[in-house]
Design an enzyme around this catalytic site. Structure first.
Site, PDB file in Angstrom:
ATOM      1  CE  LYS A  83      65.211 -13.669  18.054  1.00  0.00           C
ATOM      2  NZ  LYS A  83      65.256 -14.889  18.860  1.00  0.00           N
ATOM      3  CE  LYS A  93      69.066 -13.384  16.698  1.00  0.00           C
ATOM      4  NZ  LYS A  93      68.497 -14.444  17.472  1.00  0.00           N
TER       5      LYS A  93
HETATM    6  C1  PBG Z   1      65.905 -18.389  19.458  1.00  0.00           C
HETATM    7  C2  PBG Z   1      66.995 -17.756  18.670  1.00  0.00           C
HETATM    8  C3  PBG Z   1      67.100 -17.583  17.288  1.00  0.00           C
HETATM    9  C4  PBG Z   1      68.363 -17.042  17.052  1.00  0.00           C
HETATM   10  C5  PBG Z   1      68.964 -16.855  18.280  1.00  0.00           C
HETATM   11  N1  PBG Z   1      68.087 -17.289  19.271  1.00  0.00           N
HETATM   12  C6  PBG Z   1      66.189 -17.969  16.210  1.00  0.00           C
HETATM   13  C7  PBG Z   1      64.907 -17.261  16.100  1.00  0.00           C
HETATM   14  O1  PBG Z   1      64.504 -16.463  16.941  1.00  0.00           O
HETATM   15  O2  PBG Z   1      64.208 -17.523  15.142  1.00  0.00           O
HETATM   16  C8  PBG Z   1      68.969 -16.726  15.714  1.00  0.00           C
HETATM   17  C9  PBG Z   1      70.455 -16.765  15.686  1.00  0.00           C
HETATM   18  C10 PBG Z   1      71.041 -16.811  14.327  1.00  0.00           C
HETATM   19  O3  PBG Z   1      70.343 -16.806  13.301  1.00  0.00           O
HETATM   20  O4  PBG Z   1      72.268 -16.861  14.256  1.00  0.00           O
HETATM   21  N2  PBG Z   1      64.792 -17.622  19.691  1.00  0.00           N
END
Ligand code: PBG
Length: 352
Positions: free
Chosen positions: A199, A259
């Site tokens: 991520k 992601k």
């Molecule tokens: C929580 C999380 C996020 C997203 C999914 N889980 C935000 C982040 O980490 O800042 C993003 C999902 C999206 O932008 O569609 N940690």
């Protein structure tokens, strides 16, 4: 590999009409691979439009059941659930109490739907008053190992409420093993973990932070950084993503995720080649908002663009796709003649 030579070889022969093209298509988009994300909040009869994500809403538990009714009827059988609590604090209480919004909604959903896989996002950022994904030390750093304890508590609360798959998105080190152990100890041996393994710290989460009432920039102060770069990955790195994925598989993840999606297709392909493991890709809020914005201005054919992007994710090696377009794709697919579809119907007509 066989290469032909012109004029004996003419690749265009097999592109002449949709019948040829369909026969040799290497990837096929299917509703079975789509996962639809949802945001649930407290209240009754709420279906509140998310301004930054046209077409998406926050739901109260009761309206959410109606929404799911429609989703399942359209043929989508997997959702990813995010809770938006009314209260945030320094202990992320709503993330792990029995009556937290996500847990409460989950119980209702599992009572009503048998034919639906409910994946639950596991993170602390929406529940912490400071908006970071973990616990802060006095010095204002993220305390990795103490965060694991709270995450595990939240995971157990989700498991007890009936989650079908726990999806940790916090990016703390060692969480997959920690969660696996805690879940097993409590008898949830068969509950899979979908790890947000690679991520990245991405600007494409912008609209999500609005949707989930999560901080775009967490309050800075002292040593507290205002971004998430101390735990989410640097977009510059591919090898590191492969190490993260390897670690999570080793720690017991059942499926791993890359992601965001669009800017990371190389990571996806490399992961697919390296691991031969169930792989999910998350096409995030910013990617969704971008296409919506372009479509609203009639800059591109929305449906064709979405099919093309989804096909790209599959071609790059993903098994499952998390996309805010899942429901809309399902609706589109019903207006088309074929169940497995590679092109929007109107394109096919033009070609014929
Ligand atoms: C929580 C999380 C996020 C997203 C999914 N889980 C935000 C982040 O980490 O800042 C993003 C999902 C999206 O932008 O569609 N940690």
């Amino acid at each position: 590999m066989t290469h032909g030579q012109f004029p004996y070889s003419r690749p265009r022969r097999m592109r002449r009409n949709p019948l040829y093209r369909r026969l040799i298509a290497e990837t096929r988009l299917s509703l079975d691979s789509l996962i639809m994300p949802y945001f649930v909040r407290e209240g009754h009869g709420v279906r509140e439009e998310i301004k930054s994500m046209p077409g998406q809403s926050r739901f109260s538990p009761d309206s959410f059941l109606d929404e799911l009714e429609e989703l399942v009827r359209l043929g989508i059988h997997a959702v990813l659930l995010f809770g938006i609590p009314n209260e945030k604090d320094e202990k992320a209480v709503q993330a792990w109490t029995k009556d937290g919004i996500l847990q409460k909604t989950l119980r209702q959903v599992k009572r009503h739907f048998k034919d639906l896989l409910v994946i639950t996002d596991l993170c602390l950022c929406a529940y912490m008053d400071h908006g970071h994904c973990g616990v802060l030390t006095e010095e204002g750093e993220i305390d990795n190992d103490r965060s694991l304890e709270i995450l595990a508590q939240a995971a157990l609360a989700q498991a007890e409420a009936g989650s079908d798959m726990i999806a940790p998105s916090d990016m703390m080190d060692g969480r997959v093993r920690f969660l696996r152990e805690k879940l097993d100890q409590q008898g949830f041996r068969n509950l899979p973990i979908l790890s947000y393994a690679a991520k990245y710290a991405s600007s494409f989460y912008g609209p999500f932070r609005d949707a989930a009432h999560s901080a775009l920039n967490c309050p800075a102060g002292g040593k507290i950084p205002s971004d998430r770069k101390s735990y989410q990955m640097d977009p510059a790195n591919l090898n590191e993503a492969l190490r993260e994925i390897a670690m999570d598989i080793e720690e017991g993840a059942d499926m791993v995720m890359v992601k965001p999606a669009l800017a990371y297709l190389d990571v996806l392909r490399e992961a697919a080649n390296t691991f031969r493991f169930p792989l999910a890709v998350y096409s995030v809020s910013g990617e969704y908002a971008m296409i919506k914005a372009a479509a609203e201005k009639n800059l591109l054919d929305e449906k064709a663009a979405v099919y093309e992007i989804m096909t790209g994710f599959l071609r790059a090696g993903s098994t499952a796709i998390i996309t805010y377009y899942a429901k809309e794709i399902a609706a589109w697919s019903h207006s088309e003649s074929r169940a497995g579809f590679n092109l929007p119907a109107d394109c096919e007509h033009r070609a014929r």
